[in-house]
Scaffold this motif. Structure first.
Motif, PDB file in Angstrom:
ATOM      1  N   ARG A   1      46.822  43.786  53.238  1.00 54.06           N
ATOM      2  CA  ARG A   1      46.407  45.166  52.945  1.00 54.06           C
ATOM      3  C   ARG A   1      47.362  45.816  51.949  1.00 54.06           C
ATOM      4  N   ALA A   2      48.661  45.585  52.133  1.00 56.11           N
ATOM      5  CA  ALA A   2      49.650  46.143  51.207  1.00 56.11           C
ATOM      6  C   ALA A   2      49.490  45.536  49.814  1.00 56.11           C
ATOM      7  N   ASN A   3      49.246  44.229  49.746  1.00 62.26           N
ATOM      8  CA  ASN A   3      49.059  43.555  48.453  1.00 62.26           C
ATOM      9  C   ASN A   3      47.828  44.092  47.726  1.00 62.26           C
ATOM     10  N   THR A   4      46.750  44.325  48.467  1.00 66.37           N
ATOM     11  CA  THR A   4      45.521  44.837  47.846  1.00 66.37           C
ATOM     12  C   THR A   4      45.757  46.231  47.269  1.00 66.37           C
ATOM     13  N   ARG A   5      46.463  47.067  48.007  1.00 61.77           N
ATOM     14  CA  ARG A   5      46.774  48.413  47.484  1.00 61.77           C
ATOM     15  C   ARG A   5      47.593  48.313  46.198  1.00 61.77           C
ATOM     16  N   GLN A   6      48.550  47.375  46.176  1.00 57.44           N
ATOM     17  CA  GLN A   6      49.383  47.207  44.989  1.00 57.44           C
ATOM     18  C   GLN A   6      48.552  46.720  43.807  1.00 57.44           C
ATOM     19  N   LEU A   7      47.646  45.786  44.060  1.00 56.21           N
ATOM     20  CA  LEU A   7      46.791  45.241  43.000  1.00 56.21           C
ATOM     21  C   LEU A   7      45.899  46.331  42.416  1.00 56.21           C
ATOM     22  N   LYS A   8      45.358  47.175  43.265  1.00 54.36           N
ATOM     23  CA  LYS A   8      44.523  48.278  42.788  1.00 54.36           C
ATOM     24  C   LYS A   8      45.324  49.251  41.928  1.00 54.36           C
ATOM     25  N   ALA A   9      46.563  49.518  42.336  1.00 53.98           N
ATOM     26  CA  ALA A   9      47.403  50.450  41.574  1.00 53.98           C
ATOM     27  C   ALA A   9      47.715  49.882  40.191  1.00 53.98           C
ATOM     28  N   TRP A  10      47.953  48.572  40.099  1.00 57.55           N
ATOM     29  CA  TRP A  10      48.266  47.958  38.805  1.00 57.55           C
ATOM     30  C   TRP A  10      47.081  48.000  37.847  1.00 57.55           C
TER      31      TRP A  10
ATOM     32  N   TYR B   1      45.268  23.042  54.909  1.00 54.11           N
ATOM     33  CA  TYR B   1      44.314  22.888  53.803  1.00 54.11           C
ATOM     34  C   TYR B   1      44.438  24.037  52.812  1.00 54.11           C
ATOM     35  N   PHE B   2      44.524  25.269  53.323  1.00 56.55           N
ATOM     36  CA  PHE B   2      44.656  26.422  52.432  1.00 56.55           C
ATOM     37  C   PHE B   2      45.944  26.346  51.623  1.00 56.55           C
ATOM     38  N   ALA B   3      47.022  25.894  52.275  1.00 58.05           N
ATOM     39  CA  ALA B   3      48.303  25.811  51.568  1.00 58.05           C
ATOM     40  C   ALA B   3      48.267  24.709  50.515  1.00 58.05           C
ATOM     41  N   THR B   4      47.714  23.554  50.865  1.00 58.74           N
ATOM     42  CA  THR B   4      47.662  22.433  49.926  1.00 58.74           C
ATOM     43  C   THR B   4      46.795  22.757  48.719  1.00 58.74           C
ATOM     44  N   GLN B   5      45.644  23.377  48.965  1.00 61.73           N
ATOM     45  CA  GLN B   5      44.716  23.682  47.866  1.00 61.73           C
ATOM     46  C   GLN B   5      45.000  25.039  47.232  1.00 61.73           C
ATOM     47  N   ARG B   6      46.028  25.748  47.748  1.00 64.00           N
ATOM     48  CA  ARG B   6      46.430  27.044  47.192  1.00 64.00           C
ATOM     49  C   ARG B   6      45.261  28.029  47.104  1.00 64.00           C
ATOM     50  N   LEU B   7      44.641  28.250  48.226  1.00 64.21           N
ATOM     51  CA  LEU B   7      43.522  29.177  48.284  1.00 64.21           C
ATOM     52  C   LEU B   7      43.976  30.573  47.890  1.00 64.21           C
ATOM     53  N   ALA B   8      43.217  31.214  47.011  1.00 60.15           N
ATOM     54  CA  ALA B   8      43.547  32.562  46.553  1.00 60.15           C
ATOM     55  C   ALA B   8      43.547  33.533  47.723  1.00 60.15           C
ATOM     56  N   THR B   9      44.476  34.454  47.693  1.00 58.05           N
ATOM     57  CA  THR B   9      44.513  35.484  48.736  1.00 58.05           C
ATOM     58  C   THR B   9      43.647  36.678  48.362  1.00 58.05           C
ATOM     59  N   ASN B  10      43.451  36.900  47.051  1.00 58.94           N
ATOM     60  CA  ASN B  10      42.645  38.031  46.578  1.00 58.94           C
ATOM     61  C   ASN B  10      41.891  37.617  45.326  1.00 58.94           C
ATOM     62  N   SER B  11      40.774  38.289  45.093  1.00 58.92           N
ATOM     63  CA  SER B  11      40.006  38.090  43.862  1.00 58.92           C
ATOM     64  C   SER B  11      39.600  39.447  43.320  1.00 58.92           C
ATOM     65  N   VAL B  12      39.492  39.514  41.983  1.00 56.76           N
ATOM     66  CA  VAL B  12      39.139  40.769  41.322  1.00 56.76           C
ATOM     67  C   VAL B  12      37.998  40.500  40.349  1.00 56.76           C
ATOM     68  N   GLN B  13      36.982  41.353  40.398  1.00 58.92           N
ATOM     69  CA  GLN B  13      35.898  41.333  39.421  1.00 58.92           C
ATOM     70  C   GLN B  13      35.727  42.730  38.856  1.00 58.92           C
ATOM     71  N   SER B  14      35.047  42.810  37.721  1.00 65.25           N
ATOM     72  CA  SER B  14      34.858  44.100  37.065  1.00 65.25           C
ATOM     73  C   SER B  14      33.430  44.208  36.565  1.00 65.25           C
ATOM     74  N   THR B  15      32.889  45.426  36.629  1.00 62.20           N
ATOM     75  CA  THR B  15      31.527  45.647  36.141  1.00 62.20           C
ATOM     76  C   THR B  15      31.438  45.491  34.623  1.00 62.20           C
ATOM     77  N   LEU B  16      32.560  45.560  33.921  1.00 67.94           N
ATOM     78  CA  LEU B  16      32.579  45.414  32.463  1.00 67.94           C
ATOM     79  C   LEU B  16      33.282  44.139  32.028  1.00 67.94           C
ATOM     80  N   GLY B  17      33.494  43.213  32.963  1.00 71.33           N
ATOM     81  CA  GLY B  17      34.167  41.970  32.623  1.00 71.33           C
ATOM     82  C   GLY B  17      35.677  42.138  32.607  1.00 71.33           C
ATOM     83  N   LEU B  18      36.376  41.030  32.701  1.00 71.23           N
ATOM     84  CA  LEU B  18      37.841  41.028  32.729  1.00 71.23           C
ATOM     85  C   LEU B  18      38.366  40.477  31.404  1.00 71.23           C
ATOM     86  N   THR B  19      39.332  41.182  30.828  1.00 68.27           N
ATOM     87  CA  THR B  19      39.815  40.846  29.487  1.00 68.27           C
ATOM     88  C   THR B  19      41.301  40.514  29.523  1.00 68.27           C
TER      89      THR B  19
END
Length: 858
Positions: free
Chosen positions: A234-243, A51-69
């Motif tokens: 965990r490695a992906n999350t660290r990379q996302l934070k660095a970007w 089900y996760f593969a078929t519906q392409r469930l997100a592995t990570n999500s990002v929100q921001s206190t000032l909104g995402l632009t």
């Protein structure tokens, strides 16, 4: 092995078909239960993975206190070789026309991740169309495809929509929300979402994204929940934070530039006025104060804080995995009981078979057959029963139990049907166990007889010598017993192996039936104890802030109103190592001394009452178990939009549904550094009815300031509707245990009769009637059944406690007690099975040929 010898083996199988079928059935039940329950957890996980593969469930999500632009999305655009993403815009509103908290989400033009699964209808194509979360249909049955859906919230929120009336074109499930009930927390209304609504783009007026949903490509083919998945994530999350980290200050500077640009006219106005009037002119002073306040606000804009979440933070994702692990844990306990009982019965059965065929074994050895040929009959007999029982058990178990249990859990989760899979390691293990129970036991039993000489085997085995019972030394009692009762007691204690096997076999089956009935008690008691014994209010009212005089009048005016308690109510999250993030309701009553009129806070075992103090918080028992804390320890709490605060635990109170943390106003100020905002009320009605409750909610929601009214009658019906499905799982345990008990009793009674056929024929020749002959055996069976029932009560109590500990979810605690009537039901069922077996044996004994049975082997 000659053809004639094979015919002898087949003839023996046919002659003792009752014994052969009993072994086959015991193996069948054990293997079916083992392979079926063992396959359930992996089948459920495979369904989720697919089900996760078929519906392409997100592995990570990002929100921001000032909104995402667009600046944030440009960062991700540079890494599209590693990930796929989509922006999501949503707005949480409290619906005043239906008393629900709804997240209105714009569907992206192309669903790259988190694809919706259409349950009914289709996705929206026009701007005036909407699809609703399937949960909406459960909460509001009047919502149908083709109907009208209207958003009616506060004036401020209504202005953030370009349109508020839609045509319902379908119902969907999102892979982000597996549970049927929970949709996560929010900062509006009662603090939790009821369901989601999906609209076309440009329905919301905002120009920034609410969330970025990301799917890393290196996780697409990795099994969810696995150690590899967690490591890569965990490695992906660290990379996302660095970007994204450099964008935090860029967003701050961007907002400050925009704010300063808006201040430019005001600055020019101040400069012009300074050139025209004296410095102390009131108008100039006021304008300068406005400018300084606005500049302070610009300077107060902080760098953006990015909030990173992954699948584990989605409602139901982690709990679903935990439930599958609970099923796996159950698949170890219950089959062990089946296998242990099967081994005991096979030991007794094969031992009896070897004793019956001593003469044949001696004849074959005298004719020159070797030990291998003589023992092959028993091996073939037991091996054939094991193979047939295993094959039938695997086919039945793997196709029935996973479907049945998954269907029970299906009412709790939004997942498609499972696909059956044959787990060959478990199947081979089941076959090995079945062969060990038959071939292994046969080899153990044969080891003595195969070493014996033919002359020894051609002689009947000497009966076991009788011994003086300890009871016989109690002469006062022994003399008062009838002859039949003395014979019964002597026979019971003479054959200790049979006594032990029968008592343990019946006790094991009895224990499983008690566990099944006990689970039903534990599940059923939750509703009564939580809503009758612990909660004493009929509605929860949520407001925008502290109550005004007009709001108090509106709250208390309806005739159905009786009493209320004003409190601060908010959702807090708790995180700890090894436990999924938990959501709890934080309650701070304005008058703590009145809390116990509405909520009973007590020790579960002693019923000692607890009261709020200035020294700590009162939390629920399940929360304390999850985080392994006790009185005097500290628990970290996190309010939405705030950091983590630690509270000291003053008491741990009885509770069964969800989590709570109660604080006094004084202790709240001490922990959070501010006064509580009393945004809620617990309300008691003069009488509880659906019509009166709905009318009360409608009255409140027509007035400003009231956000939500939760009726406890509705909550009780909604939350406990899923428990009905658990009764199906309980039914499996009871039926399976009952079937095993029936087979065990029949097999042991049949062996008992076969062993003593000469004895029974003798007393029949001496003039005993058919009924008296049956009673001769039945007295022993009745005593053994009684002993098995007694031992089974203690064993069942232990097994029930273990199962409860294993089967509980994070937000649920079962009531640990078993009703006395459940012990009675299990005992009566066991007794009925015993009586049924004796009725069958009575028919068999009536048709025994006494002369054949009494023929001497000399």
């Amino acid at each position: 092995m000659t053809t004639a010898y094979l015919r002898v083996i087949l003839r023996e199988i046919w002659r003792s078909k009752a014994r052969f079928l009993s072994i086959l059935l015991i193996i069948f039940l054990g293997v079916a239960f083992y392979t079926g329950i063992r396959a359930t957890g992996p089948d459920m996980l495979q369904a989720a993975d697919r089900y996760f593969a078929t519906q392409r469930l997100a592995t990570n999500s990002v929100q921001s206190t000032l909104g995402l632009t667009a600046a944030d999305t440009r960062v991700l655009d540079r890494h599209t070789d590693q990930l796929t993403y989509q922006t999501t815009r949503y707005l949480d509103v409290t619906q005043r026309n239906n008393n629900r908290v709804v997240r209105v989400t714009e569907l992206p033009r192309q669903q790259r991740v988190d694809r919706l699964r259409v349950v009914q209808g289709r996705l929206p194509r026009q701007a005036n169309e909407v699809v609703l979360d399937a949960q909406a249909k459960r909460l509001q049955p009047r919502l149908k495809v083709g109907g009208t859906y209207r958003i009616a919230s506060t004036a401020r929120l209504n202005r953030q929509f370009t349109r508020r009336t839609f045509k319902i074109v379908g119902f969907v499930n999102s892979p982000r929300y597996l549970e049927n009930v929970s949709r996560g927390v929010t900062t509006v209304g009662k603090g939790t979402l009821d369901y989601l609504a999906y609209v076309r783009p440009r329905t919301l007026t905002g120009n920034v994204a609410s969330r970025l949903d990301v799917q890393f490509k290196n996780l697409r083919h990795v099994t969810p929940y696995s150690a590899t998945y967690r490591r890569l994530n965990r490695a992906n999350t660290r990379q996302l934070k660095a970007w994204l980290r450099p964008n935090a200050q860029k967003r701050q500077r961007q907002l400050q530039r925009q704010a300063r640009a808006q201040l430019a006219p005001l600055q020019r106005q101040v400069s012009q006025l300074q050139a025209q009037v004296p410095a102390k002119t009131p108008a100039l002073v006021a304008l300068q104060q406005r400018l300084r306040a606005a500049q302070a606000q610009v300077a107060a804009i902080r760098p953006a804080t990015y909030l990173y979440t992954d699948r584990a933070d989605n409602p139901g994702y982690t709990e679903y995995h935990e439930n599958t692990q609970r099923v796996v844990a159950l698949s170890t306990v219950f089959p062990l009981f089946f296998i242990a009982i099967a081994a005991l019965i096979c030991l007794t059965t094969m031992t009896r078979m070897v004793e019956e065929l001593r003469l044949q074994m001696g004849t074959l050895k005298a004719l020159g057959y070797g030990n291998a040929a003589v023992g092959s009959e028993f091996m073939l007999y037991g091996g054939l029963a094991a193979l047939l029982g295993t094959a039938l058990g695997v086919v039945f178990g793997v196709n029935f139990f996973p479907q049945f249990i998954a269907q029970a859990y299906g009412s709790m989760y939004n997942l498609p049907a499972i696909s059956v899979q044959y787990l060959w390691p478990d199947i081979w293990a089941a076959l090995a166990i079945a062969l060990a129970c038959t071939l292994g036991i046969a080899a153990i039993v044969l080891r003595v007889d195969l070493r014996s000489l033919p002359a020894q085997l051609l002689q009947p085995k000497a009966p076991k010598a009788g011994k003086t019972l300890l009871l016989e030394r109690w002469t006062g009692l022994w003399r008062r017993l009838s002859f039949n009762h003395k014979i019964t007691l002597r026979n019971l204690l003479r054959y200790k192996q049979r006594l032990l096997m029968t008592v343990l076999g019946i006790a094991g089956c009895m224990a499983m039936m008690i566990t099944g009935f006990g689970l039903k008690d534990s599940i059923g008691d939750i509703s009564t104890k939580q809503f009758n014994d612990l909660w004493h209010y009929d509605a929860i009212v949520t407001r925008t802030g502290n109550p005004t005089r007009a709001q108090r009048q509106t709250l208390t005016r309806p005739a159905v109103y009786r009493d209320s308690l004003t409190l601060k109510s908010a959702q807090v999250t708790i995180q700890g190592a090894g436990v999924a993030e938990q959501t709890a309701t934080l309650g701070v009553p304005e008058h703590p001394e009145r809390l116990n009129r509405f909520v009973t806070l007590r020790n579960r075992q002693t019923h000692r009452a607890y009261h709020l103090t200035r020294r700590g918080a009162i939390i629920d028992e399940k929360l304390a178990k999850l985080y392994h804390v006790k009185m005097g320890d500290q628990l970290p709490l996190k309010l939405a939009g705030q950091g983590t605060h630690r509270v000291t635990i003053a008491a741990i109170a009885e509770n069964y549904v969800n989590h709570f943390v109660y604080l006094s106003p004084t202790y709240y100020r001490q922990v959070f550094g501010q006064r509580p905002t009393y945004n809620g009320d617990l309300v008691q009605f003069t009488h509880d009815s659906e019509r009166a409750g709905n009318a009360y909610a409608d009255t409140l929601l027509r007035h400003n300031g009231f956000l939500n009214v939760t009726l406890m009658r509705t909550e009780r019906q909604t939350n406990f509707k899923t428990f009905d499905s658990m009764n199906l799982v309980v039914l499996i345990f009871v039926i399976s245990a009952g079937a095993l008990a029936l087979v065990v009793l029949y097999n042991l009674t049949n062996i008992n009769v076969s062993e003593r056929i000469r004895e029974l024929s003798t007393i029949k020749v001496l003039g005993f009637y058919d009924g008296e002959v049956t009673l001769y055996i039945f007295r022993e069976n009745l005593i053994l059944t009684g002993l098995g029932i007694l031992v089974g009560c203690f064993l069942g109590n232990w097994l029930h406690a273990y199962i409860l500990q294993t089967a509980e979810t994070n937000a649920l605690m079962f009531s640990p007690g078993i009703h006395w009537v459940s012990y009675l039901y299990a005992a009566l069922l066991t007794l009925v099975f015993s009586l049924g077996v004796m009725a069958l044996m009575h028919q068999k004994l009536k048709h025994v040929n006494m002369l054949d049975a009494l023929q001497s082997v000399d």
